[in-house]
Design an enzyme around this catalytic site. Structure first.
Site, short mmCIF file in Angstrom:
data_model
loop_
_atom_site.label_atom_id
_atom_site.label_comp_id
_atom_site.label_asym_id
_atom_site.label_seq_id
_atom_site.Cartn_x
_atom_site.Cartn_y
_atom_site.Cartn_z
N GLY A 262 63.90 36.30 8.89
CA GLY A 262 65.03 35.70 8.19
C GLY A 262 65.57 36.67 7.15
O GLY A 262 64.82 37.51 6.63
N GLN B 234 70.27 39.13 -0.32
CA GLN B 234 69.29 40.21 -0.14
C GLN B 234 69.95 41.52 0.24
O GLN B 234 69.33 42.58 0.13
CB GLN B 234 68.24 39.83 0.91
CG GLN B 234 67.36 38.66 0.50
CD GLN B 234 66.33 38.35 1.56
OE1 GLN B 234 66.60 37.61 2.49
NE2 GLN B 234 65.15 38.93 1.45
N CYS C 233 58.56 38.09 2.35
CA CYS C 233 60.00 38.19 2.09
C CYS C 233 60.37 39.67 2.15
O CYS C 233 59.67 40.50 1.59
CB CYS C 233 60.30 37.62 0.71
SG CYS C 233 62.05 37.69 0.28
N LEU C 234 61.47 39.97 2.83
CA LEU C 234 61.87 41.38 2.95
C LEU C 234 62.23 41.98 1.59
O LEU C 234 62.24 43.20 1.45
CB LEU C 234 63.05 41.52 3.93
CG LEU C 234 62.71 41.17 5.39
CD1 LEU C 234 63.95 41.28 6.27
CD2 LEU C 234 61.60 42.07 5.92
N HIS D 10 63.08 28.70 3.09
CA HIS D 10 62.90 29.95 2.33
C HIS D 10 64.26 30.67 2.20
O HIS D 10 64.62 31.11 1.10
CB HIS D 10 61.88 30.83 3.07
CG HIS D 10 61.70 32.21 2.53
ND1 HIS D 10 60.49 32.70 2.10
CD2 HIS D 10 62.58 33.23 2.38
CE1 HIS D 10 60.64 33.95 1.69
NE2 HIS D 10 61.90 34.31 1.84
N GLU D 11 65.01 30.74 3.30
CA GLU D 11 66.30 31.44 3.26
C GLU D 11 67.32 30.66 2.44
O GLU D 11 68.09 31.25 1.68
CB GLU D 11 66.82 31.69 4.68
CG GLU D 11 65.92 32.54 5.57
CD GLU D 11 65.44 33.83 4.92
OE1 GLU D 11 66.18 34.40 4.11
OE2 GLU D 11 64.30 34.25 5.20
N HIS E 175 67.05 31.35 -1.17
CA HIS E 175 67.66 32.61 -1.60
C HIS E 175 69.10 32.38 -2.09
O HIS E 175 69.56 33.05 -3.00
CB HIS E 175 67.71 33.62 -0.45
CG HIS E 175 66.47 34.45 -0.30
ND1 HIS E 175 66.03 35.32 -1.27
CD2 HIS E 175 65.59 34.55 0.73
CE1 HIS E 175 64.93 35.92 -0.84
NE2 HIS E 175 64.64 35.47 0.37
NI NI Z 1 63.02 36.06 1.53
#
Ligand code: NI
Length: 173
Positions: A46, A51, A94-95, A136-137, A140
């Site tokens: 995701g 991000q 998380c990226l 989670h996304e 963000h």
């Molecule tokens: Ni994340």
């Protein structure tokens, strides 16, 4: 298509409430396909627009198993309309917080309304891993990271680690 640079925590852009997407445009389609490419390249399941430095309400995800064909999803202006009472705990990553994985407990299933990349409205129920990923996304887009569910001590330790990582990366550029 091109790869976007993924912003690493801590960064003020990861703490902002994002603006609704006003409509599907060629720029938005390009952004969504760049985000998918960036997510697959990372690799991750995701990626949310903030991000990559775009403070708009969209994210991409693909939670299908590695062996099966990719199922890229783009969710625009997503909103939760229902959450299950039962919860699930998954180890999340998380990226924007590379190399860190921690257990987070969230509703086991959620229903979301959103627009797809053709501007079509959807309402869909997500369960299991997809429910965790979608929540989670969506977080963000409201400036929330999975770190915000951890203890203050853990959060500070991880943040210090990420600051160090960012310094090292900057030095190597
Ligand atoms: Ni994340």
């Amino acid at each position: 298509m091109s790869l976007k640079r993924i912003i690493i925590h801590p960064d003020p852009r990861l703490k902002k409430i994002c603006e609704p997407v006003s409509g599907v445009s060629p720029e938005l389609r390009r952004l969504a396909s760049d985000m998918l490419e960036t997510m697959y390249d990372a690799p991750g399941i995701g990626l949310a627009a903030p991000q990559v430095g775009v403070l708009e309400r969209l994210f991409v995800m693909d939670v299908c198993a590695k062996e099966s064909a990719p199922e890229p999803r783009v969710l625009i202006n997503p909103r939760i309309t229902w959450k299950s009472e039962d919860e699930n705990t998954y180890e999340e990553g998380c990226l924007s917080i590379p190399g860190i994985y921690e257990d987070v407990t969230r509703p086991a299933s959620v229903r979301m309304v959103f627009k797809d990349i053709d501007g079509k409205d959807h309402e869909e129920e997500f369960i299991g891993m997809a429910a965790t990923c979608a929540q989670h996304e969506l977080d963000h887009l409201d400036g929330t990271l999975f770190l915000d569910y951890l203890s203050g001590i853990k959060r500070r330790m991880i943040t210090a680690k990420m600051k160090k990582l960012k310094k090292e990366r900057a030095r190597n550029e």
